[in-house]
Motif scaffolding. Structure first.
Motif, mmCIF file in Angstrom:
data_model
loop_
_atom_site.group_PDB
_atom_site.id
_atom_site.type_symbol
_atom_site.label_atom_id
_atom_site.label_comp_id
_atom_site.label_asym_id
_atom_site.label_seq_id
_atom_site.Cartn_x
_atom_site.Cartn_y
_atom_site.Cartn_z
ATOM 1 N N ALA A 47 0.834 -1.205 0.000
ATOM 2 C CA ALA A 47 0.000 0.000 0.000
ATOM 3 C C ALA A 47 0.869 1.256 0.000
ATOM 4 C CB ALA A 47 -0.924 -0.015 1.212
ATOM 5 N N GLY A 48 1.914 1.253 0.834
ATOM 6 C CA GLY A 48 2.822 2.391 0.856
ATOM 7 C C GLY A 48 3.545 2.579 -0.462
ATOM 8 N N LEU A 49 3.912 1.477 -1.110
ATOM 9 C CA LEU A 49 4.626 1.557 -2.379
ATOM 10 C C LEU A 49 3.746 2.134 -3.483
ATOM 11 C CD1 LEU A 49 7.347 0.880 -3.669
ATOM 12 C CD2 LEU A 49 6.496 -1.431 -4.120
ATOM 13 N N VAL A 50 2.483 1.712 -3.522
ATOM 14 C CA VAL A 50 1.546 2.265 -4.513
ATOM 15 C C VAL A 50 1.391 3.768 -4.298
ATOM 16 C CG1 VAL A 50 -0.873 2.307 -5.234
ATOM 17 C CG2 VAL A 50 0.280 0.117 -4.911
ATOM 18 N N LEU A 51 1.162 4.167 -3.048
ATOM 19 C CA LEU A 51 0.961 5.586 -2.753
ATOM 20 C C LEU A 51 2.213 6.403 -3.042
ATOM 21 C CD1 LEU A 51 -1.124 7.569 -1.655
ATOM 22 C CD2 LEU A 51 -0.287 7.092 0.655
ATOM 23 N N PHE A 52 3.383 5.840 -2.745
ATOM 24 C CA PHE A 52 4.628 6.560 -2.998
ATOM 25 C C PHE A 52 4.845 6.765 -4.497
ATOM 26 C CE2 PHE A 52 9.197 7.019 -3.559
ATOM 27 C CZ PHE A 52 9.532 7.908 -2.551
ATOM 28 N N THR A 53 4.575 5.745 -5.295
ATOM 29 C CA THR A 53 4.760 5.852 -6.752
ATOM 30 C C THR A 53 3.799 6.874 -7.351
ATOM 31 O OG1 THR A 53 5.425 3.513 -6.784
ATOM 32 C CG2 THR A 53 4.860 4.528 -8.891
ATOM 33 N N LEU A 54 2.528 6.846 -6.921
ATOM 34 C CA LEU A 54 1.547 7.792 -7.447
ATOM 35 C C LEU A 54 1.868 9.229 -7.021
ATOM 36 C CD1 LEU A 54 -1.768 5.787 -6.888
ATOM 37 C CD2 LEU A 54 -0.557 6.163 -9.049
ATOM 38 N N SER A 55 2.291 9.402 -5.774
ATOM 39 C CA SER A 55 2.614 10.758 -5.318
ATOM 40 C C SER A 55 3.885 11.283 -5.986
ATOM 41 C CB SER A 55 2.757 10.793 -3.792
ATOM 42 O OG SER A 55 3.743 9.885 -3.350
ATOM 43 N N SER A 56 4.827 10.391 -6.338
ATOM 44 C CA SER A 56 6.009 10.805 -7.099
ATOM 45 C C SER A 56 5.600 11.336 -8.468
ATOM 46 C CB SER A 56 6.984 9.635 -7.260
ATOM 47 O OG SER A 56 7.497 9.220 -6.018
ATOM 48 N N ALA A 57 4.639 10.637 -9.107
ATOM 49 C CA ALA A 57 4.131 11.112 -10.402
ATOM 50 C C ALA A 57 3.454 12.473 -10.237
ATOM 51 C CB ALA A 57 3.148 10.089 -10.973
ATOM 52 N N ALA A 58 2.710 12.657 -9.143
ATOM 53 C CA ALA A 58 2.049 13.942 -8.899
ATOM 54 C C ALA A 58 3.071 15.051 -8.672
ATOM 55 C CB ALA A 58 1.118 13.822 -7.691
ATOM 56 N N CYS A 59 4.171 14.749 -7.963
ATOM 57 C CA CYS A 59 5.230 15.747 -7.772
ATOM 58 C C CYS A 59 5.821 16.163 -9.115
ATOM 59 C CB CYS A 59 6.334 15.175 -6.886
ATOM 60 S SG CYS A 59 5.919 15.019 -5.139
ATOM 61 N N GLY A 60 6.142 15.196 -9.966
ATOM 62 C CA GLY A 60 6.739 15.507 -11.262
ATOM 63 C C GLY A 60 5.819 16.298 -12.168
ATOM 64 N N ALA A 61 4.505 16.091 -12.023
ATOM 65 C CA ALA A 61 3.531 16.770 -12.892
ATOM 66 C C ALA A 61 3.052 18.101 -12.316
ATOM 67 C CB ALA A 61 2.330 15.861 -13.125
ATOM 68 N N ALA A 62 3.606 18.535 -11.180
ATOM 69 C CA ALA A 62 3.119 19.737 -10.494
ATOM 70 C C ALA A 62 3.144 20.961 -11.404
ATOM 71 C CB ALA A 62 3.955 19.994 -9.248
ATOM 72 N N GLN A 63 2.059 21.734 -11.338
ATOM 73 C CA GLN A 63 1.953 22.958 -12.131
ATOM 74 C C GLN A 63 2.036 24.223 -11.277
ATOM 75 O OE1 GLN A 63 1.797 22.799 -15.598
ATOM 76 N NE2 GLN A 63 2.242 20.643 -15.065
ATOM 77 N N SER A 64 2.142 24.048 -9.978
ATOM 78 C CA SER A 64 2.282 25.197 -9.073
ATOM 79 C C SER A 64 3.036 24.738 -7.839
ATOM 80 C CB SER A 64 0.911 25.749 -8.672
ATOM 81 O OG SER A 64 0.229 24.817 -7.852
ATOM 82 N N SER A 65 3.550 25.678 -7.086
ATOM 83 C CA SER A 65 4.301 25.328 -5.883
ATOM 84 C C SER A 65 3.392 24.705 -4.826
ATOM 85 C CB SER A 65 5.011 26.562 -5.321
ATOM 86 O OG SER A 65 4.082 27.582 -5.014
ATOM 87 N N THR A 66 2.124 25.169 -4.733
ATOM 88 C CA THR A 66 1.183 24.580 -3.774
ATOM 89 C C THR A 66 0.931 23.115 -4.106
ATOM 90 O OG1 THR A 66 0.115 26.723 -3.456
ATOM 91 C CG2 THR A 66 -1.117 24.774 -2.775
ATOM 92 N N TRP A 67 0.739 22.816 -5.393
ATOM 93 C CA TRP A 67 0.555 21.440 -5.852
ATOM 94 C C TRP A 67 1.758 20.587 -5.430
ATOM 95 C CZ3 TRP A 67 -1.305 20.209 -11.522
ATOM 96 C CH2 TRP A 67 -1.209 18.836 -11.765
ATOM 97 N N LEU A 68 2.941 21.108 -5.648
ATOM 98 C CA LEU A 68 4.147 20.346 -5.337
ATOM 99 C C LEU A 68 4.280 20.095 -3.842
ATOM 100 C CD1 LEU A 68 6.780 19.023 -6.243
ATOM 101 C CD2 LEU A 68 7.873 21.278 -6.165
ATOM 102 N N VAL A 69 3.986 21.095 -3.023
ATOM 103 C CA VAL A 69 4.102 20.934 -1.569
ATOM 104 C C VAL A 69 3.130 19.861 -1.078
ATOM 105 C CG1 VAL A 69 3.659 22.055 0.648
ATOM 106 C CG2 VAL A 69 5.009 23.226 -1.101
ATOM 107 N N ILE A 70 1.884 19.888 -1.563
ATOM 108 C CA ILE A 70 0.888 18.894 -1.139
ATOM 109 C C ILE A 70 1.314 17.495 -1.577
ATOM 110 C CG2 ILE A 70 -1.490 18.099 -1.475
ATOM 111 C CD1 ILE A 70 -2.282 21.081 -1.692
ATOM 112 N N ALA A 71 1.803 17.380 -2.814
ATOM 113 C CA ALA A 71 2.257 16.078 -3.306
ATOM 114 C C ALA A 71 3.444 15.562 -2.502
ATOM 115 C CB ALA A 71 2.613 16.173 -4.788
ATOM 116 N N ARG A 72 4.327 16.464 -2.098
ATOM 117 C CA ARG A 72 5.473 16.049 -1.279
ATOM 118 C C ARG A 72 5.029 15.581 0.110
ATOM 119 N NH1 ARG A 72 10.605 14.637 -1.945
ATOM 120 N NH2 ARG A 72 11.533 16.091 -0.458
#
Length: 501
Positions: A100-125
């Motif tokens: 479960a942690g691995l799935v969430l970590f992989t998806l959140s890594s994709a969200a970090c890379g796709a960030a379009q704003s600093s707020t998006w990136l902070v939440i994804a991190r």
């Protein structure tokens, strides 16, 4: 612990029975490889972002306050979830929580890379840190479950190699990715690199990782929700003033330390009550009656305060002070990673023979290496400093390889396997708390000197504080060695002589 005990494959079969009741399952080393790759990803993301900050600032026009949270938000969320996640893995099943942690970590890594704003990136991190905290304690617990005796020391030695490499090689790998992809978009690949690794790990984890024999259906009250709430709030109040040391002006933020003390005292009282009532607490406080456990936790807290702060101020000094590129700064730190990688595996094998004195040797070597690094920067100022610090950093790395894995083996050596997850989570929480305190303390000294002196002088002063933390950990290790020696002497004196028998 017999290694065949409770080691079951994904279909629920006893993995030890195929080879005989006392024969270790040959797949345990492949299962360990899956754990190590996942551990590498989560720990890499603590350090790899350091050199990506200028690229993130340029690509997303990120303010300084958000940049701080890109770094500290991950570490904060990571540290908050370590102990509850360890308890969840013990109760619900380590393989299930790991996946479960691995799935969430992989998806959140994709969200970090796709960030379009600093707020998006902070939440994804923040989500990425949460998932890293969910995943990490399962690794040490699975090592406890799958290995015993000398093999456990070897396995923790390999894990120590991963810890050292991931922490130190992060700036180099980040520099390479940014160099290849360009300054404006290169930071995205710092996160995208996790996607193929996460996908492959997920496929192999289902097939290779063992079940947890004691796991079963879990009700919310079985996870000690009040204990988790008190612990989480206490750790948050403890870490926030250090994490935000440069963002929150004034001294009012340090009042949170008093709040943290009250919350953690309430947590200890509640956990003691759980123990008396016979319910399962999130942290078994009886662990802290074990000398090897509580001393190991204290030692690693102090060591990580000195260890991780080195990379923080070194990358700042090289990039901002000497105008190194991200790749050049990463290369300058690589000798530490190489030394740690070389020494960690032998350290894991030798700890069973030499015990805590091996850790003492490692910490003394780290202190000498860091002191020599400060001297090298003083003697060779300017852009040649990166070359001058190579040999002393290599020496410090060799010492570090003899600290992390051997200490983890010794700290968890007397911990019951049934509580290995929460015990490992507590140990790693100490690492995260130490890192936050060390970076705040060393960073404060460093930035204060930058304002009034040269970058090299600021770096010298910062390294002095790092060495002080390492030396404090060395004192703890020496106290443990002395206490163990006195205990052996008392045992020999109380044993009846042959003439008395």
């Amino acid at each position: 612990m017999a290694e065949s005990e409770g080691y079951r494959d994904s279909a629920g079969r006893d993995a030890g029975s195929a080879a005989g009741p006392d024969t270790p399952d040959p797949r345990r080393w492949r299962a360990l490889a899956v754990c190590l790759v996942a551990g590498f990803m989560t720990l890499l993301d603590v350090s790899i972002v350091n050199v990506a900050l200028p690229s993130i600032r340029e690509g997303l026009h990120t303010p300084e306050s958000d940049l701080q949270w890109v770094l500290s938000g991950y570490a904060l969320a990571f540290g908050l979830f370590l102990i509850p996640a360890g308890r969840l893995g013990d109760a619900r099943g380590r393989r299930e929580v790991f996946m479960a942690g691995l799935v969430l970590f992989t998806l959140s890594s994709a969200a970090c890379g796709a960030a379009q704003s600093s707020t998006w990136l902070v939440i994804a991190r923040l989500v990425q840190g949460l998932s890293g905290g969910l995943l990490s304690p399962q690794i040490s617990a699975l090592i406890q479950q799958m290995f015993s005796g000398r093999e456990r020391g070897r396995a923790f030695g390999m894990f120590g190699t991963v810890v050292g490499i991931s922490t130190a090689v992060g700036p180099l790998l980040g520099g390479l990715l940014i160099q290849a992809a360009g300054a404006e978009e290169g930071w995205r690949w710092v996160f995208y690199v996790n996607l193929p690794l996460g996908f492959v790990c997920l496929l192999l984890a289902r097939r290779l990782l063992p079940d947890t024999p004691s796991a079963g259906p879990v009700r919310l009250r079985d996870l000690d929700p009040l204990g988790i709430l008190l612990l989480g709030a206490g750790v948050l109040a403890l870490l926030l003033p250090f994490v935000q040391a440069h963002q929150w002006p004034g001294n009012g933020k340090w009042l949170l330390l008093a709040v943290a003390a009250v919350l953690l005292a309430a947590f200890v009282g509640w956990e003691s009550r759980c123990g008396r009532r016979g319910t399962q607490p999130v942290v078994d406080l009886r662990l802290f009656r074990v000398r090897s456990y509580w001393l190991g936790c204290l030692l690693i807290l102090l060591y990580f305060a000195g260890f991780t702060s080195i990379f923080f101020i070194t990358t700042l000094y090289l990039q901002s002070g000497l105008h190194y590129t991200a790749l050049q700064a990463g290369l300058a730190i690589t000798p530490f990673a190489l030394g740690s990688a070389v020494a960690a595996s032998p350290g894991g094998r030798l700890v069973g023979r030499y015990g805590r004195p091996l850790v003492v040797l490692g910490m003394a070597t780290v202190a000498v290496g860091l002191a020599a690094t400060a001297l090298a920067v003083h003697l060779v100022p300017g852009r040649g400093a990166g070359w001058a610090m190579a040999a002393p950093l290599l020496l410090a790395g060799l010492g570090s390889g003899l600290v992390i894995a051997p200490n983890q083996t010794l700290t968890l050596s007397q911990v019951p396997v049934a509580t290995a997850g929460s015990a490992g989570g507590t140990l790693q929480t100490g690492q995260r708390v130490g890192s936050a305190i060390g970076i705040a303390a060393v960073g404060s000294v460093f930035f204060a000197q930058v304002g009034s002196a040269a970058w090299s002088t600021a770096y010298d002063h910062g390294l002095i504080v790092s060495v002080a933390f390492v030396l404090a950990g060395l004192v703890v290790a020496l106290a443990d060695v002395g206490g163990a020696r006195r205990g052996r002497d008392r045992t020999r004196q109380s044993a009846p002589s042959p003439a008395d028998r």
